[in-house]
Motif scaffolding. Structure first.
Motif, PDB file in Angstrom:
ATOM      1  N   LEU A  71     -12.342  29.514 -57.786  1.00 34.03           N
ATOM      2  CA  LEU A  71     -12.884  30.428 -58.583  1.00 34.03           C
ATOM      3  C   LEU A  71     -13.772  31.431 -58.033  1.00 34.03           C
ATOM      4  O   LEU A  71     -13.811  32.673 -58.363  1.00 34.03           O
ATOM      5  N   TYR A  72     -14.352  30.896 -57.026  1.00 36.18           N
ATOM      6  CA  TYR A  72     -15.435  31.771 -56.213  1.00 36.18           C
ATOM      7  C   TYR A  72     -14.493  32.818 -55.560  1.00 36.18           C
ATOM      8  O   TYR A  72     -14.977  33.981 -55.624  1.00 36.18           O
ATOM      9  N   TYR A  73     -13.480  32.691 -54.882  1.00 36.29           N
ATOM     10  CA  TYR A  73     -12.808  33.274 -53.987  1.00 36.29           C
ATOM     11  C   TYR A  73     -12.400  34.618 -55.017  1.00 36.29           C
ATOM     12  O   TYR A  73     -12.130  35.579 -54.700  1.00 36.29           O
ATOM     13  N   ALA A  74     -11.603  34.080 -56.185  1.00 39.89           N
ATOM     14  CA  ALA A  74     -11.011  34.947 -57.076  1.00 39.89           C
ATOM     15  C   ALA A  74     -12.258  35.717 -57.653  1.00 39.89           C
ATOM     16  O   ALA A  74     -11.753  37.261 -57.923  1.00 39.89           O
ATOM     17  N   ASN A  75     -13.091  35.410 -58.040  1.00 37.88           N
ATOM     18  CA  ASN A  75     -14.311  36.078 -58.550  1.00 37.88           C
ATOM     19  C   ASN A  75     -14.842  37.505 -57.670  1.00 37.88           C
ATOM     20  O   ASN A  75     -15.266  38.260 -57.843  1.00 37.88           O
ATOM     21  N   ARG A  76     -14.862  36.986 -56.224  1.00 36.20           N
ATOM     22  CA  ARG A  76     -15.246  37.806 -55.468  1.00 36.20           C
ATOM     23  C   ARG A  76     -14.236  38.847 -55.516  1.00 36.20           C
ATOM     24  O   ARG A  76     -14.706  40.374 -55.069  1.00 36.20           O
ATOM     25  N   ILE A  83      -4.930  38.390 -51.371  1.00 37.97           N
ATOM     26  CA  ILE A  83      -5.505  37.320 -50.991  1.00 37.97           C
ATOM     27  C   ILE A  83      -4.837  36.691 -49.642  1.00 37.97           C
ATOM     28  O   ILE A  83      -5.400  36.117 -48.778  1.00 37.97           O
ATOM     29  N   ARG A  84      -3.566  36.836 -49.577  1.00 34.19           N
ATOM     30  CA  ARG A  84      -2.703  36.329 -48.385  1.00 34.19           C
ATOM     31  C   ARG A  84      -3.522  36.986 -47.092  1.00 34.19           C
ATOM     32  O   ARG A  84      -3.788  36.662 -46.010  1.00 34.19           O
ATOM     33  N   LEU A  85      -3.708  38.239 -47.341  1.00 36.35           N
ATOM     34  CA  LEU A  85      -4.214  39.044 -45.980  1.00 36.35           C
ATOM     35  C   LEU A  85      -5.860  38.662 -45.924  1.00 36.35           C
ATOM     36  O   LEU A  85      -6.116  38.520 -44.470  1.00 36.35           O
ATOM     37  N   LEU A  86      -6.590  38.640 -46.908  1.00 36.79           N
ATOM     38  CA  LEU A  86      -7.876  38.552 -46.422  1.00 36.79           C
ATOM     39  C   LEU A  86      -8.377  37.014 -46.229  1.00 36.79           C
ATOM     40  O   LEU A  86      -9.165  36.809 -45.395  1.00 36.79           O
ATOM     41  N   PHE A  87      -7.566  35.990 -46.830  1.00 36.79           N
ATOM     42  CA  PHE A  87      -8.147  34.622 -46.761  1.00 36.79           C
ATOM     43  C   PHE A  87      -7.263  33.689 -46.113  1.00 36.79           C
ATOM     44  O   PHE A  87      -7.666  32.388 -45.669  1.00 36.79           O
ATOM     45  N   GLU A  88      -5.745  33.691 -46.052  1.00 36.85           N
ATOM     46  CA  GLU A  88      -4.842  32.687 -45.735  1.00 36.85           C
ATOM     47  C   GLU A  88      -4.748  32.850 -44.069  1.00 36.85           C
ATOM     48  O   GLU A  88      -4.010  33.202 -43.462  1.00 36.85           O
ATOM     49  N   ARG A  89      -5.726  31.918 -43.568  1.00 40.31           N
ATOM     50  CA  ARG A  89      -5.738  31.611 -42.268  1.00 40.31           C
ATOM     51  C   ARG A  89      -6.610  30.250 -41.957  1.00 40.31           C
ATOM     52  O   ARG A  89      -7.406  29.850 -42.955  1.00 40.31           O
ATOM     53  N   GLY A 133      -4.726  27.567 -46.745  1.00 41.85           N
ATOM     54  CA  GLY A 133      -3.229  27.750 -46.658  1.00 41.85           C
ATOM     55  C   GLY A 133      -2.584  28.418 -47.801  1.00 41.85           C
ATOM     56  O   GLY A 133      -3.152  28.887 -48.835  1.00 41.85           O
ATOM     57  N   PRO A 134      -1.105  28.445 -47.850  1.00 41.66           N
ATOM     58  CA  PRO A 134      -0.361  29.284 -49.011  1.00 41.66           C
ATOM     59  C   PRO A 134      -0.743  28.606 -50.395  1.00 41.66           C
ATOM     60  O   PRO A 134      -0.634  29.393 -51.384  1.00 41.66           O
ATOM     61  N   GLY A 135      -0.960  27.341 -50.310  1.00 41.62           N
ATOM     62  CA  GLY A 135      -1.284  26.678 -51.630  1.00 41.62           C
ATOM     63  C   GLY A 135      -2.691  27.270 -52.435  1.00 41.62           C
ATOM     64  O   GLY A 135      -2.731  27.298 -53.633  1.00 41.62           O
ATOM     65  N   ALA A 136      -3.638  27.248 -51.305  1.00 42.01           N
ATOM     66  CA  ALA A 136      -4.890  27.958 -51.893  1.00 42.01           C
ATOM     67  C   ALA A 136      -4.588  29.419 -52.444  1.00 42.01           C
ATOM     68  O   ALA A 136      -5.346  29.982 -53.236  1.00 42.01           O
ATOM     69  N   THR A 137      -3.831  30.007 -51.650  1.00 45.38           N
ATOM     70  CA  THR A 137      -3.496  31.734 -51.925  1.00 45.38           C
ATOM     71  C   THR A 137      -2.751  31.490 -53.332  1.00 45.38           C
ATOM     72  O   THR A 137      -3.154  32.400 -54.176  1.00 45.38           O
ATOM     73  N   HIS A 138      -2.083  30.440 -53.539  1.00 46.34           N
ATOM     74  CA  HIS A 138      -1.465  30.488 -55.180  1.00 46.34           C
ATOM     75  C   HIS A 138      -2.224  30.264 -55.937  1.00 46.34           C
ATOM     76  O   HIS A 138      -2.266  30.992 -57.372  1.00 46.34           O
ATOM     77  N   ASP A 139      -2.979  29.247 -55.943  1.00 42.69           N
ATOM     78  CA  ASP A 139      -4.153  29.095 -56.825  1.00 42.69           C
ATOM     79  C   ASP A 139      -5.141  30.059 -57.086  1.00 42.69           C
ATOM     80  O   ASP A 139      -5.564  30.433 -58.346  1.00 42.69           O
ATOM     81  N   THR A 140      -5.536  30.812 -56.046  1.00 40.59           N
ATOM     82  CA  THR A 140      -6.665  31.709 -56.028  1.00 40.59           C
ATOM     83  C   THR A 140      -5.756  32.987 -56.799  1.00 40.59           C
ATOM     84  O   THR A 140      -6.662  33.702 -57.535  1.00 40.59           O
ATOM     85  N   ALA A 141      -4.530  33.177 -56.706  1.00 38.52           N
ATOM     86  CA  ALA A 141      -4.147  34.354 -57.407  1.00 38.52           C
ATOM     87  C   ALA A 141      -3.922  34.176 -58.979  1.00 38.52           C
ATOM     88  O   ALA A 141      -4.132  35.087 -59.640  1.00 38.52           O
ATOM     89  N   MET A 142      -3.478  32.731 -59.041  1.00 40.74           N
ATOM     90  CA  MET A 142      -3.712  32.626 -60.519  1.00 40.74           C
ATOM     91  C   MET A 142      -4.955  32.684 -61.388  1.00 40.74           C
ATOM     92  O   MET A 142      -5.041  33.313 -62.359  1.00 40.74           O
ATOM     93  N   ALA A 143      -5.999  32.238 -60.627  1.00 43.93           N
ATOM     94  CA  ALA A 143      -7.323  32.354 -61.217  1.00 43.93           C
ATOM     95  C   ALA A 143      -7.806  33.866 -61.228  1.00 43.93           C
ATOM     96  O   ALA A 143      -8.230  34.317 -62.290  1.00 43.93           O
ATOM     97  N   LEU A 144      -7.455  34.611 -60.274  1.00 43.88           N
ATOM     98  CA  LEU A 144      -7.422  36.061 -60.229  1.00 43.88           C
ATOM     99  C   LEU A 144      -6.990  36.877 -61.387  1.00 43.88           C
ATOM    100  O   LEU A 144      -7.616  37.678 -61.809  1.00 43.88           O
TER     101      LEU A 144
END
Length: 520
Positions: free
Chosen positions: A270-275, A338-344, A348-359
């Motif tokens: 939720l934090y990353y999506a809110n950012r 999200i993939r560009l900014l955070f996925e490293r 991982g890809p799972g965090a990207t998917h979840d953050t995209a849903m929250a966003l």
């Protein structure tokens, strides 16, 4: 300079400064995501920082928006500089002393606060112990943000916006440098991030002090002024309203801290999506809501209500013109961004998917948030902080009910949707009470422009969606290609949007042209 031109100039300055701050903010989040990901350490830091950050909103934004700017603006217009310096000095001393006292109390009662705010951590003794430790390290940040927020109010009252607007960039810069130093050289990124918060807070004060000296402020050893009573009377209900909002955020964090309800890592997701939603909200909306407060305060002091209504309407219309296409673009491009900014690293890809849903569900409420940020300063400029407080209390009840229902149906996405729905309900109540206070705002004039912007934004979003799917069929998603993909689609979206606005002759294009011509 006319009110409209002054608002354009102020908003442009704050927007450009905010872009710089957001860039550093995203660099900061990229560093945090690389080192901490969305696991336990990320949840510990973000939850720990949420406690002093809650007080930052109460001590900083409540004082700044509700009390300081209207009273300081009146003092600047009606009193001598010496008298204004006495008022500002006395309030600065009060904020400093209060911040120190609150810091000491919070350090003493940290274990109780953490257990109350984050009950989901109790089942993990290691997680709870580390959260208490990190929170104690972060709490002195309150002193820096209290003083810095007071300085921001002083500069805004003199209609100086650039330095206050870039002070968050300085804060983020401190975190980035400290995180990289400790993380790379000593393999202690969490300690670096915590140290960076304190360093950045101190730097926010140091960057603003020279500008205060430049405008003629001289610190006096005076601890009271007759106007302080008026400020305290105004900020009381405003702090209550913000306290209700923070309670709402805390309750959301309580739900998020329960892995069984919201899912593991929900706090950081939720934090990353809110950012990310802060980009369309921060770059323009916060800019215009900041610029509008001293302008409206002056207009209401002069008794020119009709002119104030035009200012409100102009702020609404121009905000929607920028925010609606930005929101559509963010929804369509959320996964690549999200993939560009955070996925490293740990993200991982799972965090990207979840953050995209929250966003996605956060994005649905951006428009409501924009309206709230514009309308609340109108009440403050009228020296009415009680009405927003009453509405905030009602919204708290509604939001908790939505949290309770939606988190069980949609996990962490339900918490994001709850906030979005609450934003629109709050906006509706604010407009209703403001209309009763100063009469019709003329919002009906915005219906057709609103429809046009929505339709144009829809076509822009559809084009970006087709473009992103076409590009991903032919490229390997390495870093360079991701930068090209996101950058090209954003540029194409901007060209399509403004091109269609020009074809359909939206009035806002004249304003954009005026800004460009004045910069030449």
């Amino acid at each position: 300079m006319s009110t409209k031109n002054h608002l354009i100039k102020s908003t442009t300055i704050i927007s450009l400064s905010t872009v710089l701050s957001r860039i550093f903010g995203f660099i900061r989040d990229m560093v945090i995501a690389k080192f901490l990901g969305t696991g336990m350490l990320a949840d510990v830091f973000l939850a720990s920082f949420g406690i002093p950050n809650m007080m930052r909103h109460l001590m900083g934004e409540g004082v700044l928006s509700a009390g300081l700017v209207p009273v300081f603006t009146e003092s600047i217009e009606k009193n001598t500089r010496e008298e204004t310096n006495l008022l500002m000095s006395s309030f600065l001393w009060i904020v400093l002393i209060f911040s120190i006292l609150v810091t000491v109390i919070f350090i003493i009662f940290t274990p109780f606060l953490v257990r109350m705010i984050l009950p989901g951590f109790i089942s993990s003794p290691e997680k709870m112990e580390l959260t208490i430790k990190i929170t104690r390290w972060l709490i002195p940040y309150l002193i820096f943000i209290g003083v810095s927020s007071c300085m921001i109010g002083m500069l805004h009252s003199y209609k100086y916006f650039f330095v206050p607007a870039i002070s968050p960039a300085v804060f983020n810069f401190g975190i980035v440098i400290s995180s990289l130093f400790f993380g790379i050289l000593f393999d202690q990124p969490l300690k670096g991030i915590v140290a960076g918060v304190l360093i950045g807070g101190f730097m926010q004060i140091m960057i603003q002090w020279p500008m205060l000296v430049h405008i003629g402020f001289k610190m006096k050893f005076v601890f009271w002024h007759p106007a302080i009573k008026r400020i305290l009377k105004m900020i009381g209900p405003a702090i209550f309203a913000l306290a209700v909002t923070e309670i709402n955020i805390t309750i959301t964090r309580i739900f998020a801290s329960s892995g069984q309800l919201a899912g593991e890592g929900a706090i950081s997701i939720l934090y990353y999506a809110n950012r990310l939603i802060q980009l369309p909200m921060g770059i323009f909306t916060i800019a215009i809501s900041t610029a509008i407060l001293p302008t409206l305060s002056s207009q209401f002091i002069e008794g020119d209500i009709e002119k104030a209504k035009l200012t409100i309407l102009y702020a609404f219309r121009f905000s929607l013109f920028i925010v609606i296409p930005a929101t559509v673009g963010l929804i369509v491009l959320r996964v690549p961004i999200i993939r560009l900014l955070f996925e490293r690293g740990a993200f991982g890809p799972g965090a990207t998917h979840d953050t995209a849903m929250a966003l996605l569900f956060y994005s649905l409420g951006i428009l409501g948030y924009v309206g709230v940020k514009i309308i609340i300063p109108v009440f403050y400029s009228l020296e009415d902080t009680f009405t927003p407080a009453k509405i905030a209390l009602l919204i708290l009840v509604i939001s908790v009910f939505l949290d309770f229902i939606l988190v069980r149906l949609m996990r962490f996405s339900g918490l994001a949707l709850s906030i979005s729905v609450s934003n629109f309900i709050q906006l509706g109540f604010l407009i209703f009470f403001l209309k009763n206070k100063i009469g019709p705002l003329g919002l009906k004039k915005m219906v057709m422009p609103f429809i046009k912007v929505v339709m144009i934004s829809f076509f822009m979003g559809a084009a970006c969606y087709l473009l992103i799917n076409f590009i991903e069929k032919f490229i390997v998603l390495n870093l360079i290609n991701q930068i090209f993909e996101v950058g090209f689609c954003i540029a194409a979206g901007i060209i399509i949007f403004f091109g269609l606005c020009y074809i359909f002759k939206l009035k806002e294009m004249e304003i954009i042209g005026e800004i460009i011509s004045r910069k030449r």
